[in-house]
Design an enzyme around this catalytic site. Sequence first.
Site, PDB file in Angstrom:
ATOM      1  N   ASP A  52       0.836  -1.195   0.000  1.00 58.70           N
ATOM      2  CA  ASP A  52       0.000   0.000   0.000  1.00 58.70           C
ATOM      3  C   ASP A  52       0.876   1.250   0.000  1.00 58.70           C
ATOM      4  OD1 ASP A  52      -1.805   1.978   0.316  1.00 58.70           O
ATOM      5  OD2 ASP A  52      -2.605   1.284   2.243  1.00 58.70           O
ATOM      6  N   GLU A 130      32.739   9.086  -0.173  1.00 59.62           N
ATOM      7  CA  GLU A 130      33.506   9.077   1.081  1.00 59.62           C
ATOM      8  C   GLU A 130      32.540   9.511   2.170  1.00 59.62           C
ATOM      9  OE1 GLU A 130      37.321  11.289   0.791  1.00 59.62           O
ATOM     10  OE2 GLU A 130      36.665  11.641  -1.259  1.00 59.62           O
ATOM     11  N   GLU A 132      31.117  10.184   5.767  1.00 59.19           N
ATOM     12  CA  GLU A 132      31.516  10.489   7.149  1.00 59.19           C
ATOM     13  C   GLU A 132      30.309  10.409   8.077  1.00 59.19           C
ATOM     14  OE1 GLU A 132      35.183  13.529   6.044  1.00 59.19           O
ATOM     15  OE2 GLU A 132      33.213  14.388   6.453  1.00 59.19           O
ATOM     16  N   GLU A 187      38.057  10.638  11.725  1.00 54.69           N
ATOM     17  CA  GLU A 187      38.065  11.929  11.045  1.00 54.69           C
ATOM     18  C   GLU A 187      38.522  13.023  12.000  1.00 54.69           C
ATOM     19  OE1 GLU A 187      38.002  13.882   8.645  1.00 54.69           O
ATOM     20  OE2 GLU A 187      37.865  12.425   7.022  1.00 54.69           O
ATOM     21  N   GLU A 194      35.234   7.955   9.048  1.00 53.16           N
ATOM     22  CA  GLU A 194      34.985   7.842   7.603  1.00 53.16           C
ATOM     23  C   GLU A 194      35.311   6.423   7.174  1.00 53.16           C
ATOM     24  OE1 GLU A 194      36.577  10.927   4.913  1.00 53.16           O
ATOM     25  OE2 GLU A 194      37.195   9.342   3.533  1.00 53.16           O
ATOM     26  N   HIS A 243      31.766  13.274   0.108  1.00 57.50           N
ATOM     27  CA  HIS A 243      32.369  13.631  -1.179  1.00 57.50           C
ATOM     28  C   HIS A 243      31.978  12.589  -2.217  1.00 57.50           C
ATOM     29  CE1 HIS A 243      35.870  15.762   1.132  1.00 57.50           C
ATOM     30  NE2 HIS A 243      34.712  16.394   1.251  1.00 57.50           N
ATOM     31  N   ARG A 315      41.718  22.261  -1.442  1.00 55.15           N
ATOM     32  CA  ARG A 315      40.516  21.568  -1.038  1.00 55.15           C
ATOM     33  C   ARG A 315      39.387  22.503  -0.623  1.00 55.15           C
ATOM     34  NH1 ARG A 315      41.327  15.764   0.835  1.00 55.15           N
ATOM     35  NH2 ARG A 315      43.303  15.187  -0.100  1.00 55.15           N
ATOM     36  N   GLU A 332      36.093  15.204  -7.966  1.00 56.85           N
ATOM     37  CA  GLU A 332      35.564  15.057  -6.609  1.00 56.85           C
ATOM     38  C   GLU A 332      34.625  16.223  -6.309  1.00 56.85           C
ATOM     39  OE1 GLU A 332      38.091  15.998  -3.235  1.00 56.85           O
ATOM     40  OE2 GLU A 332      37.327  14.263  -2.144  1.00 56.85           O
ATOM     41  N   ARG A 334      32.454  18.046  -3.649  1.00 54.62           N
ATOM     42  CA  ARG A 334      32.677  18.036  -2.208  1.00 54.62           C
ATOM     43  C   ARG A 334      31.514  18.551  -1.360  1.00 54.62           C
ATOM     44  NH1 ARG A 334      37.879  17.645  -0.651  1.00 54.62           N
ATOM     45  NH2 ARG A 334      37.656  19.197   0.986  1.00 54.62           N
TER      46      ARG A 334
HETATM   47  P1  ADP Z   1      40.333  11.739  -0.574  1.00 54.16           P
HETATM   48  O1  ADP Z   1      41.728  11.897  -1.080  1.00 54.16           O
HETATM   49  O2  ADP Z   1      39.441  12.834  -1.036  1.00 54.16           O
HETATM   50  O3  ADP Z   1      40.268  11.518   0.930  1.00 54.16           O
HETATM   51  P2  ADP Z   1      39.648   8.918  -0.779  1.00 54.16           P
HETATM   52  O4  ADP Z   1      40.937   8.246  -1.066  1.00 54.16           O
HETATM   53  O5  ADP Z   1      39.164   8.884   0.639  1.00 54.16           O
HETATM   54  O6  ADP Z   1      39.775  10.422  -1.317  1.00 54.16           O
HETATM   55  O7  ADP Z   1      38.482   8.334  -1.698  1.00 54.16           O
HETATM   56  C1  ADP Z   1      38.591   8.279  -3.081  1.00 54.16           C
HETATM   57  C2  ADP Z   1      37.367   7.610  -3.676  1.00 54.16           C
HETATM   58  O8  ADP Z   1      37.432   7.753  -5.108  1.00 54.16           O
HETATM   59  C3  ADP Z   1      37.277   6.101  -3.416  1.00 54.16           C
HETATM   60  O9  ADP Z   1      35.960   5.741  -3.136  1.00 54.16           O
HETATM   61  C4  ADP Z   1      37.719   5.514  -4.778  1.00 54.16           C
HETATM   62  O10 ADP Z   1      37.229   4.202  -5.035  1.00 54.16           O
HETATM   63  C5  ADP Z   1      37.126   6.520  -5.724  1.00 54.16           C
HETATM   64  N1  ADP Z   1      37.633   6.454  -7.115  1.00 54.16           N
HETATM   65  C6  ADP Z   1      38.831   6.044  -7.579  1.00 54.16           C
HETATM   66  N2  ADP Z   1      38.875   6.071  -8.935  1.00 54.16           N
HETATM   67  C7  ADP Z   1      37.649   6.518  -9.349  1.00 54.16           C
HETATM   68  C8  ADP Z   1      37.051   6.761 -10.619  1.00 54.16           C
HETATM   69  N3  ADP Z   1      37.701   6.571 -11.769  1.00 54.16           N
HETATM   70  N4  ADP Z   1      35.768   7.205 -10.635  1.00 54.16           N
HETATM   71  C9  ADP Z   1      35.078   7.433  -9.503  1.00 54.16           C
HETATM   72  N5  ADP Z   1      35.591   7.220  -8.288  1.00 54.16           N
HETATM   73  C10 ADP Z   1      36.859   6.773  -8.189  1.00 54.16           C
HETATM   74 MG    MG Z   2      37.581  13.523  -0.369  1.00 56.27          MG
HETATM   75 MG    MG Z   3      38.669  10.583   2.145  1.00 53.77          MG
HETATM   76 MG    MG Z   4      36.932  12.938   5.047  1.00 58.12          MG
HETATM   77 MG    MG Z   5      41.956   9.978   1.516  1.00 61.20          MG
END
Ligand code: ADP
Ligand code: MG
Ligand code: MG
Ligand code: MG
Ligand code: MG
Length: 443
Positions: A52, A130, A132, A187, A194, A243, A315, A332, A334
Amino acid sequence: DVAVKKEVLDKARELGVKFVRLQFTDIFGTLKNVAITVEQLEKALDGELMFDGSSIHGFTRIEESDMYLRPDPNTFTVFPWRPREGAVARLICDVYNPDGTPFEGCPRYALKRVLAEAKEMGYTMNVGPECEFFLFNVDKDGKPTTETHDQAGYFDMTPVDLGENARRDMVLTLEDMGFEIEASHHEVAPGQHEIDFKYSDALDVADKIMTFKFVVRTIAQRHGLHATFMPKPIFGINGSGMHMNQSLFTLDGKNAFYDPSTPDQLSETAKYYIGGLIKHARSFAALTNSSVNSYKRLVPGYEAPCYVAWSGRNRSPLIRIPAKRGMSTRIELRNPDPACNPYLAIAAALKAGLDGIKNKITPPPPTDRNIYTMTAAEREELGIASLPASLREALMELKSNPVICSVLGEHILERFIEAKTKEWDEFRVTVHDWEVKKYLTLY
Ligand code: ADP
Ligand code: MG
Ligand code: MG
Ligand code: MG
Ligand code: MG
């Protein structure tokens, strides 16, 4: 299809599954469940189970309330924390109308529509979130507090860190359920954590984000803690973001954002995608940052973005281009926070990027200076806009942008705006602690 169905039925039998939860997500990002016994599984897999819809907030009007759930057999997973005997499994479902057409109010369908558009243009989308969250203590009555174990631990004689233990358990549980965990860490803020899992196809990731939040909350509870994805639970310390790393792959599996022949090794496609994100950011904010509280996170000083700009280096802007190239070339984004509906947030970001590609929207030059130290005049000169400062502003921006509105379709759009406007109005008329502190003795 018959083969996949048989595989699920076999697996359920083999693993001694007794109960199956049929899951779907409502417009506001809340996970919904309909529990069935394993005897009904075959009927469920045939999409013959009705529920429903009028009982689900924002779903449907009463006169058209019969809805059907069609499980996606690829999402069959057993809950590892439940007993082996009489095991509990789940299936994520699409919602259908009685006439067999997809239901317009199903957020998973909204994402599928934009993914189909991407595919027509020759792309699949990858997302790496990512996520958190905070782990808070519960009081004697089991009610969540905003006190973290880290703080309490200062006075606490027990040598174990409850939060770290809980997080380890979360990672192990997620791995049991097929997640590939890439990183998990404490974090910046006390009690904040995270956990990152490996990127994959956008639909799979949206499903995984829903599962992730559910698992994190469940395991936290089993450790006597409360996990929250509220974007900014405590004033004065970092909030929780999510992110969204994203990239497009061509249908033959190459990263469409990578081009080794350009100076920054970003393809023209990547640039236009960024252009689209920048153009529509103020309008998709209502979907990536969908609560009143979301806008308490998007303020200067806590690593969260508040200006619409991009950079490969720092950043502070909305969009960062991580240094990795090749298959890891990605953008990325954010601003999203984990309280968003991941289906709608991902769909909106993708739509914005695709619009950039279609209309060859060149992004402004990257901003490699710290935007927070610029004056308003400097920002204006560089054409750097601010993200909406409130849910109200975000909703007005959303309404005025037909490209982003089209992601939602009429049904979701109408209900989303209505409910979120009400949420804003509730907040607006409430007298908050801040006001009492500020004015009670002043006037
Ligand atoms: P940060 O440096 O911002 O802390 P992280 O290392 O914590 O980044 O996270 C990076 C994220 O990006 C991970 O989930 C990873 O699998 C993802 N990632 C890596 N390559 C690609 C891609 N080609 N497309 C989308 N996401 C990706
Ligand atoms: Mg990040
Ligand atoms: Mg990260
Ligand atoms: Mg973080
Ligand atoms: Mg990282």
